[in-house]
Motif scaffolding. Structure first.
Motif, PDB file in Angstrom:
ATOM      1  N   CYS A 117       0.694  -1.284  -0.265  1.00  0.00           N
ATOM      2  CA  CYS A 117       0.126   0.015  -0.329  1.00  0.00           C
ATOM      3  C   CYS A 117       0.963   1.256  -0.175  1.00  0.00           C
ATOM      4  O   CYS A 117       2.389   1.086   0.378  1.00  0.00           O
ATOM      5  CB  CYS A 117      -1.617   0.001   1.223  1.00  0.00           C
ATOM      6  N   GLN A 118      -0.021   2.265  -0.496  1.00  0.00           N
ATOM      7  CA  GLN A 118       1.348   3.953  -1.152  1.00  0.00           C
ATOM      8  C   GLN A 118       1.493   4.153   0.692  1.00  0.00           C
ATOM      9  O   GLN A 118       2.933   4.513   1.070  1.00  0.00           O
ATOM     10  CB  GLN A 118       0.062   4.744  -1.217  1.00  0.00           C
ATOM     11  N   GLU A 119       0.499   4.147   1.463  1.00  0.00           N
ATOM     12  CA  GLU A 119       1.139   4.590   3.240  1.00  0.00           C
ATOM     13  C   GLU A 119       2.729   4.137   3.733  1.00  0.00           C
ATOM     14  O   GLU A 119       3.436   4.504   4.394  1.00  0.00           O
ATOM     15  CB  GLU A 119       0.281   3.910   3.917  1.00  0.00           C
ATOM     16  N   TRP A 120       3.156   2.473   3.440  1.00  0.00           N
ATOM     17  CA  TRP A 120       3.680   1.866   3.698  1.00  0.00           C
ATOM     18  C   TRP A 120       4.934   2.431   2.430  1.00  0.00           C
ATOM     19  O   TRP A 120       6.590   1.992   3.674  1.00  0.00           O
ATOM     20  CB  TRP A 120       3.560   0.519   4.172  1.00  0.00           C
ATOM     21  N   ARG A 144      -0.187 -12.575   5.425  1.00  0.00           N
ATOM     22  CA  ARG A 144      -1.418 -11.648   4.351  1.00  0.00           C
ATOM     23  C   ARG A 144      -2.279 -12.154   4.257  1.00  0.00           C
ATOM     24  O   ARG A 144      -2.552 -13.951   4.241  1.00  0.00           O
ATOM     25  CB  ARG A 144      -1.148 -11.413   2.972  1.00  0.00           C
ATOM     26  N   ASP A 150      -2.417  -7.496  -1.280  1.00  0.00           N
ATOM     27  CA  ASP A 150      -1.702  -6.597  -1.208  1.00  0.00           C
ATOM     28  C   ASP A 150      -1.156  -6.359   0.304  1.00  0.00           C
ATOM     29  O   ASP A 150      -1.733  -7.043   0.850  1.00  0.00           O
ATOM     30  CB  ASP A 150      -1.949  -5.017  -1.443  1.00  0.00           C
ATOM     31  N   TYR A 151      -0.261  -6.208   0.176  1.00  0.00           N
ATOM     32  CA  TYR A 151       0.036  -5.731   2.109  1.00  0.00           C
ATOM     33  C   TYR A 151      -0.899  -4.843   2.154  1.00  0.00           C
ATOM     34  O   TYR A 151       0.031  -3.399   1.511  1.00  0.00           O
ATOM     35  CB  TYR A 151       1.886  -5.957   2.035  1.00  0.00           C
ATOM     36  N   THR A 152      -1.329  -4.261   3.136  1.00  0.00           N
ATOM     37  CA  THR A 152      -1.651  -3.205   3.688  1.00  0.00           C
ATOM     38  C   THR A 152      -2.454  -3.048   5.177  1.00  0.00           C
ATOM     39  O   THR A 152      -2.422  -4.295   5.661  1.00  0.00           O
ATOM     40  CB  THR A 152      -3.389  -3.017   3.320  1.00  0.00           C
ATOM     41  N   THR A 154      -5.190  -3.766   6.382  1.00  0.00           N
ATOM     42  CA  THR A 154      -6.094  -4.634   6.963  1.00  0.00           C
ATOM     43  C   THR A 154      -6.107  -5.566   6.667  1.00  0.00           C
ATOM     44  O   THR A 154      -6.987  -6.701   6.826  1.00  0.00           O
ATOM     45  CB  THR A 154      -7.324  -3.810   6.223  1.00  0.00           C
ATOM     46  N   ASN A 155      -4.854  -6.017   5.608  1.00  0.00           N
ATOM     47  CA  ASN A 155      -4.356  -7.589   5.210  1.00  0.00           C
ATOM     48  C   ASN A 155      -3.052  -8.007   5.126  1.00  0.00           C
ATOM     49  O   ASN A 155      -3.375  -9.386   5.230  1.00  0.00           O
ATOM     50  CB  ASN A 155      -4.482  -7.361   3.695  1.00  0.00           C
TER      51      ASN A 155
END
Length: 220
Positions: A117-120, A144, A150-152, A154-155
């Motif tokens: 994810c973009q945040e990470w 995951r 994706d790596y997020t 919430t996942n």
């Protein structure tokens, strides 16, 4: 309608110097960054930076952002006594397998469209903060929940390293003709190498083709 004039405006790290001659005047502007580098920016990009308060600049702006995030990440690790820890190693490997084709496991991650994810990906410190809030400690591995996702935040979760081997895409379940079992179990039943069946899974074959197209059989 009066012509748009942005000359002299200071936007983020940029100061607008003059219009840039194109076939459509007023669409692009010559700007100078704080670092002294001159760059051409579109009106829409400059207006967006003003609206969202972005610290727009030349390439030095991104470099400054990366440096800031890296410094924050180091401070987080030091605060928890984790500088140069396995958490640091975990983040690097997560990024490599998603975005570096030369990495051994890229085919199973980035090669299948799995990303971070973009945040990470934009801020290592954001990942560290999330990990520590989730109770990460040495001996836990990132996992995951949806192996195709994706790596997020919430996942993802943390599980003991020894459990992760049983939760990889190689042990995912497939249901065919009313029967549900793992890739490894199906491979044994079909008399083929697990890698051969997993290769079809990774390539996104539909179930009918996956189970009906002949394999090269294992020689007994």
């Amino acid at each position: 309608m009066a012509k748009l004039n942005m000359v002299g405006k200071v936007i983020g790290r940029l100061v607008v110097l003059s219009p840039f001659n194109t076939s459509k005047p007023g669409r692009h502007w010559k700007c100078r960054c704080e670092c002294g580098f001159e760059t051409i920016q579109s009106t829409s990009k400059l207006n967006e930076a003003v609206k969202k308060g972005k610290n727009i600049g030349c390439k030095c702006a991104r470099e400054a952002s990366i440096l800031k995030a890296a410094k924050a990440a180091v401070q987080i690790l030091r605060k928890h006594g984790l500088n140069h820890s396995k958490l640091h190693w975990m983040y690097d490997n997560m990024m490599k397998r998603c975005y570096r084709p030369e990495t051994n496991r890229y085919e199973r991650y980035g090669g299948r469209g799995i990303g971070v994810c973009q945040e990470w990906s934009d801020d290592r410190s954001a990942f560290y903060t999330w990990a520590l809030e989730q109770g990460w400690e040495v001996g836990l591995s990132i996992d995951r929940i949806d192996v195709d996702g994706d790596y997020t935040p919430t996942n993802c979760r943390f599980i003991p390293i020894e459990r992760q081997a049983s939760n990889t895409s190689r042990n995912r379940y497939l249901e065919w003709n009313g029967k549900r079992q793992t890739v490894s179990d199906w491979a044994r039943e079909l008399g083929v190498r697990p890698q051969a069946l997993q290769h079809r899974v990774d390539r996104g074959w539909n179930l009918h083709r996956m189970f009906t197209q002949p394999f090269r059989r294992i020689h007994q």
